[in-house]
Design a protein around this motif. Structure first.
Motif: not given
Length: 79
Positions: A22, A39, A52, A54-55, A60
């Protein structure tokens, strides 16, 4: 003028050590616009790496080059 603080090999080593971990990413879009994402780095290639996100329903994934890390346009930090 953009200040150079890292070499290409240092930028690649930083990315390779953070693959599948992360991270927090800050992307400087110019004119005092900084976008921040959470991400993971999905893959790293000789010239680019994929993140990638996240949230975030609007973004994306991000594709960044090592040059952007060297120049300070993209900043990556482990969480």
């Amino acid at each position: 003028m953009i200040k150079r603080c890292k070499t290409l090999q240092e930028a690649k080593n930083e990315v390779y050590t953070l693959i599948q971990k992360p991270i927090k990413v800050a992307v400087n879009r110019g004119r005092n616009k900084v976008e921040k994402y959470n991400g993971t780095i999905v893959s790293a290639h000789p010239n680019l790496f994929m993140i990638k996100v996240e949230n975030n329903p609007l973004v994306s994934s991000l594709c960044c080059s090592y040059k952007e890390i060297i120049c300070g346009e993209v900043k990556i930090k482990a969480v």
